[in-house]
Motif scaffolding. Structure first.
Motif, PDB file in Angstrom:
ATOM      1  N   PRO A   1       0.804  -1.232   0.000  1.00 20.74           N
ATOM      2  CA  PRO A   1       0.000   0.000   0.000  1.00 20.74           C
ATOM      3  C   PRO A   1       0.833   1.278   0.000  1.00 20.74           C
ATOM      4  O   PRO A   1       0.350   2.325  -0.421  1.00 20.74           O
ATOM      5  CB  PRO A   1      -0.830  -0.114   1.283  1.00 20.74           C
ATOM      6  CG  PRO A   1      -0.061  -1.052   2.164  1.00 20.74           C
ATOM      7  CD  PRO A   1       0.600  -2.022   1.232  1.00 20.74           C
ATOM      8  N   ASN A   2       2.090   1.208   0.451  1.00 18.29           N
ATOM      9  CA  ASN A   2       2.952   2.393   0.497  1.00 18.29           C
ATOM     10  C   ASN A   2       3.883   2.511  -0.702  1.00 18.29           C
ATOM     11  O   ASN A   2       4.851   3.273  -0.683  1.00 18.29           O
ATOM     12  CB  ASN A   2       3.769   2.407   1.790  1.00 18.29           C
ATOM     13  CG  ASN A   2       2.901   2.542   3.020  1.00 18.29           C
ATOM     14  OD1 ASN A   2       2.815   1.625   3.832  1.00 18.29           O
ATOM     15  ND2 ASN A   2       2.231   3.673   3.156  1.00 18.29           N
ATOM     16  N   TYR A   3       3.557   1.753  -1.754  1.00 18.55           N
ATOM     17  CA  TYR A   3       4.315   1.880  -3.008  1.00 18.55           C
ATOM     18  C   TYR A   3       3.340   2.166  -4.133  1.00 18.55           C
ATOM     19  O   TYR A   3       2.260   1.566  -4.217  1.00 18.55           O
ATOM     20  CB  TYR A   3       5.108   0.614  -3.330  1.00 18.55           C
ATOM     21  CG  TYR A   3       5.763   0.706  -4.695  1.00 18.55           C
ATOM     22  CD1 TYR A   3       6.929   1.442  -4.881  1.00 18.55           C
ATOM     23  CD2 TYR A   3       5.167   0.106  -5.814  1.00 18.55           C
ATOM     24  CE1 TYR A   3       7.496   1.583  -6.132  1.00 18.55           C
ATOM     25  CE2 TYR A   3       5.742   0.229  -7.067  1.00 18.55           C
ATOM     26  CZ  TYR A   3       6.900   0.972  -7.232  1.00 18.55           C
ATOM     27  OH  TYR A   3       7.458   1.113  -8.471  1.00 18.55           O
ATOM     28  N   TYR A   4       3.735   3.083  -5.038  1.00 16.53           N
ATOM     29  CA  TYR A   4       2.862   3.427  -6.162  1.00 16.53           C
ATOM     30  C   TYR A   4       3.725   3.783  -7.367  1.00 16.53           C
ATOM     31  O   TYR A   4       4.713   4.516  -7.241  1.00 16.53           O
ATOM     32  CB  TYR A   4       1.966   4.614  -5.804  1.00 16.53           C
ATOM     33  CG  TYR A   4       0.861   4.860  -6.802  1.00 16.53           C
ATOM     34  CD1 TYR A   4      -0.370   4.239  -6.662  1.00 16.53           C
ATOM     35  CD2 TYR A   4       1.052   5.714  -7.887  1.00 16.53           C
ATOM     36  CE1 TYR A   4      -1.383   4.452  -7.576  1.00 16.53           C
ATOM     37  CE2 TYR A   4       0.045   5.938  -8.807  1.00 16.53           C
ATOM     38  CZ  TYR A   4      -1.175   5.307  -8.647  1.00 16.53           C
ATOM     39  OH  TYR A   4      -2.178   5.520  -9.565  1.00 16.53           O
ATOM     40  N   SER A   5       3.358   3.283  -8.524  1.00 14.87           N
ATOM     41  CA  SER A   5       4.063   3.610  -9.758  1.00 14.87           C
ATOM     42  C   SER A   5       3.423   4.859 -10.361  1.00 14.87           C
ATOM     43  O   SER A   5       2.245   4.827 -10.756  1.00 14.87           O
ATOM     44  CB  SER A   5       3.978   2.448 -10.755  1.00 14.87           C
ATOM     45  OG  SER A   5       4.698   2.765 -11.931  1.00 14.87           O
TER      46      SER A   5
END
Length: 632
Positions: A255-259
C-alpha cells in the motif's frame, strides 16, 4: 562575497563570463544586464535553471523552446518531455542534497504552543502520498478532477501530491468560500469528488466546513477530522470518512508503493480560480510547466536552499498554496505549516520554534502583528529573508517587520495565478526598497503603456498599465470557462513583433528604476475628470489621522447617473471612535482635491483567504446602498 553565495549569484559566477562575455563583472554589477539577457535568450536561462531544481524527466525535452507555432503567443516549452511533477517532489535528489531522511514538513496544531514541532521526512511523506494514491485508484478514473476544500494541513499536502502522482487533476477551493461559490467551482471544473474536513479550527473555535460542502453539490466527499482520527459529525450515505477511505487499500500487498502516472509537461495537474467576486471566476489550468516556473523563481529570487524552512500562511485554494508546496519540495527546503490562525501569537511562536528561515506574508498580516504587538518577546532571528505579496506594502510596517530579523530584506512579489509566478519581484543581488519591486523576474519582459497604448522608454520614470512579453514559461494558454485570447491578448498593442499580454496592473517606475504597483486597471477612478488610483488615495488617507488602521477607496456611479462618487471605507484602531463627517474633513484636507467624497466606517474589510482586500465587494455594497437611497 555574500552575493556569490546566493543561488543566482553562484550561477552568475559560473555562467556569466560565457553568456555576457567581457561585460560580466560580478553578480551585483551585472544583475540588470543578466536579467535583460534572460528576456532576450530565455532558452539559455532555462537550461541553467532546470539543472538547479529537482525536476527529473521520464522523457527529456527535444528543446527548451519551440517558436514555430505562431498561434501560440507564449511558444511551446520543453516539447516532447514527459514527467510526473509530484514524483519529482518526493524523490531524493543528489544535486539538491535532498535525502530520504531530510525533513520535508514541520507543523504544529492550533494553539499547541508548548508541544514540540511535528516533523515528517521525505521518506515518510512519500509513503503517505503513495498510500493515498492507491486509495484514489479504488474510487476514481484516470484524469478525473478531484477537489480539495480544507485548510492547508499536512494531510491536505499529502492529498494534493497523491492526486497528481496518480494521474488525476486537483481542483483547488479555498476553505473560506460559501456553498454557492464552492458549487460554482465544482461545476466549472467537472469535479468527480471532494476532500474536505468536518470543521475548521481557528483560535480554539470550530467553524463548520462539511456542512458548506453538503450545500454545494451531491458529489462523493471524503471527510477528514479536524481533531483526532474520527470525524465528529454524521456523514451522508455516499460519503466516506478519512479512516474508511484509507481502509480501502488494506488488501493491497504494497500500500505504500505506487508507480507514478507520467504525462506530457503541458498536462494539467491543478485547476485554480481567480479571486473575482462578480460573475463567474476564471478557471485557470495549471500544467507541470506552472510548477517548474514557480519553483525556479523560488530558487532565483527568494533564494530557497536545502536546509531552509519555508513558511507562508495560505491555502491550497489560492495560488500561493501550490507555489510554496512546489517551491519547497523541488528546491529541497522544508515546508512549515501552522494549522491555526496566523494573526495570533501562537503562529509567531511556531515560526520561532520551527526555525523558519524564509517567511512569506501579506501586508495586512504584518499590520495586524504590529498593531496588536503579539510578537513581543519572540525570537525570529533565524529568518534570513522575508517575502510579501497580495497587496501594496506599507513602508513603516515593513521596517518594523524587518527589524524582527536583523533588518533582513523583504522580497516583494507581484504576479498572478495565470502566470504561475511573479512578473516583478525583489532580488538579494540588488538593494531593496520597502514596498517596491527592484526588477522584472528572470526571463520576464515588460513595458509600461501610456493612455494611448504606446510603451514608455525603458529608462523613463512613468505610470501606466503594464504589458507583458508573451514568451513566458508556465503562463496560461487556456481557460476552462472563458476565451483566453479575449481575456489576455485581444486589444493589446504590438511591440517588436509581439502581441503584448494583458495583466491589468497599473505600475509606476521611479527615478531610481524601482517599480511600485499603483493598483489594478479596473481600480482606476475618474473623479471630476481626474484619473487616479485607489492605492494613491489610500496611501494618503492611511496617514491622515492616528485613529486610522487602514482604508479602502473605491468609486461608483450614482444610481441616477452623473460623475463617479468617491467612497472611502475606514477601519479604526482599537479604542478609537470617529464620526464620518469628521473623517470627511480630515481626508478632504489630506487629499487636497475638490472631490465629492462619501466616507463610511466599517468594522473590518472583506478579504479573500489569502487576505487580499476585496474592493469589488465594497463597491457592490455601496452601489446597493446608493440605489436604495435613490428610491427613497
Amino acid at each position: 562575497d555574500q552575493s556569490k553565495l546566493t543561488n543566482l549569484g553562484n550561477a552568475l559566477e559560473i555562467h556569466g563570463p560565457k553568456l555576457l562575455g567581457r561585460a560580466y563583472k560580478d553578480p551585483i554589477t551585472s544583475f540588470r544586464l543578466f536579467q535583460k539577457f534572460t528576456v532576450e535568450h530565455p532558452e539559455a536561462y532555462w537550461e541553467i535553471a532546470l539543472k538547479e531544481i529537482s525536476v527529473v524527466f521520464r522523457e527529456a525535452p527535444k528543446c527548451i523552446l519551440d517558436r514555430t507555432d505562431k498561434s501560440k503567443h507564449g511558444g511551446t516549452w520543453l516539447p516532447g518531455s514527459v514527467l510526473n511533477i509530484a514524483e519529482c517532489c518526493l524523490l531524493p535528489s543528489n544535486h539538491r542534497r535532498k535525502e530520504d531522511n531530510t525533513v520535508a514538513i514541520v507543523w504544529r496544531e492550533d494553539r499547541c504552543d508548548e508541544s514540540a514541532v511535528n516533523l515528517m521526512t521525505y521518506k515518510e511523506l512519500r509513503e503517505q502520498v503513495m498510500l493515498v494514491a492507491n486509495a484514489l485508484d479504488t474510487m476514481f478514473s484516470k484524469g478525473d478532477a478531484i477537489a480539495i476544500d480544507m485548510p492547508m494541513t499536512v494531510r491536505a499536502v499529502i492529498i494534493y501530491l497523491a492526486i497528481i502522482l496518480a494521474g488525476y487533476v486537483v481542483v483547488s477551493i479555498a476553505d473560506s468560500f460559501a456553498a454557492r461559490e464552492i458549487a460554482t467551482r465544482l461545476r466549472v471544473s467537472k469535479a468527480k469528488g471532494i476532500f474536505t474536513q468536518d470543521f475548521i479550527l481557528r483560535g480554539g473555535r470550530k467553524f463548520p466546513l462539511y456542512s458548506k460542502v453538503l450545500g454545494a453539490a451531491p458529489l462523493k466527499a471524503i471527510v477528514l477530522p479536524a481533531i483526532g482520527n474520527d470525524v465528529g459529525i454524521p456523514l451522508r450515505e455516499q460519503d466516506l470518512s478519512w479512516k474508511d477511505f484509507l481502509s480501502s487499500v488494506d488488501y493491497h500487498p504494497r500500500p505504500n508503493y505506487y508507480s507514478p502516472v507520467y504525462n506530457p509537461v503541458d498536462a494539467v495537474v491543478n485547476i485554480l480560480f481567480s479571486s473575482g467576486t462578480t460573475g463567474e471566476p476564471k478557471a485557470i489550468p495549471w500544467t507541470q510547466l506552472s510548477s517548474i516556473r514557480c519553483t525556479a523563481e523560488g530558487w532565483a529570487h527568494i533564494d530557497l536552499k536545502v536546509g531552509d524552512v519555508y513558511c507562508w500562511p495560505t491555502n491550497l485554494g489560492w495560488v500561493m498554496g501550490p507555489v510554496i508546496l512546489f517551491s519547497s519540495f523541488l528546491n529541497g527546503a522544508t515546508l512549515a505549516l501552522y494549522q491555526g490562525s496566523p494573526l495570533e501569537r501562537s503562529f509567531g511562536k511556531f515560526v520561532q520554534d520551527a526555525g523558519v528561515t524564509v517567511l512569506g506574508t501579506v501586508p495586512s498580516l504584518v499590520k495586524a502583528w504590529r498593531n496588536t504587538n503579539c510578537l513581543e518577546g519572540l525570537d525570529w532571528t533565524k529568518i534570513r529573508s522575508f517575502a510579501s505579496t497580495g497587496e501594496t506594502s506599507n513602508v513603516d510596517d515593513d521596517l518594523w517587520l524587518s527589524s524582527k530579523a536583523w533588518y533582513n530584506a523583504i522580497i516583494e512579489s507581484c504576479g498572478g495565478t495565470e502566470l504561475s509566478s511573479a512578473y516583478i519581484q525583489g532580488s538579494l543581488l540588488q538593494p531593496q526598497a520597502f514596498g517596491a519591486f527592484s526588477t522584472a523576474t528572470m526571463t520576464a519582459g515588460l513595458v509600461i503603456l501610456d493612455e494611448c497604448g504606446v510603451p514608455y522608454p525603458d529608462d523613463q520614470p512613468c505610470v501606466g498599465e503594464v504589458g507583458l512579453f508573451p514568451l513566458y514559461l508556465g503562463a496560461s494558454d487556456r481557460l476552462l470557462n472563458a476565451d483566453h485570447e479575449e481575456v489576455y491578448f485581444r486589444g493589446m498593442p504590438m511591440y517588436k513583433g509581439m502581441c503584448l499580454r494583458r495583466h491589468g496592473d497599473i505600475i509606476k517606475r521611479t527615478v531610481g528604476g524601482y517599480i511600485i504597483v499603483q493598483g489594478r486597471a479596473d481600480d482606476t477612478m475618474n473623479l471630476g475628470g481626474i484619473k487616479t488610483s485607489s492605492v494613491e488615495i489610500e496611501r494618503v488617507c492611511d496617514q491622515a489621522d492616528e485613529s486610522i488602521l487602514e482604508t479602502a477607496a473605491i468609486s461608483v456611479s450614482p444610481a441616477g447617473g452623473g460623475p463617479e462618487v468617491l467612497v472611502i471605507f475606514v477601519v479604526l484602531k482599537k479604542g478609537f471612535t470617529s464620526q464620518p463627517d469628521k473623517l470627511k474633513m480630515i481626508f478632504s484636507k489630506a487629499i487636497q482635491s475638490k472631490l465629492n467624497p462619501l466616507f463610511k466606517v466599517v468594522p473590518e474589510f472583506p478579504r479573500t483567504a489569502s487576505n487580499k482586500l476585496l474592493r469589488r465587494v465594497l463597491r457592490d455594497q455601496i452601489k446597493h446602498e446608493l440605489s436604495v437611497r435613490s428610491r427613497i
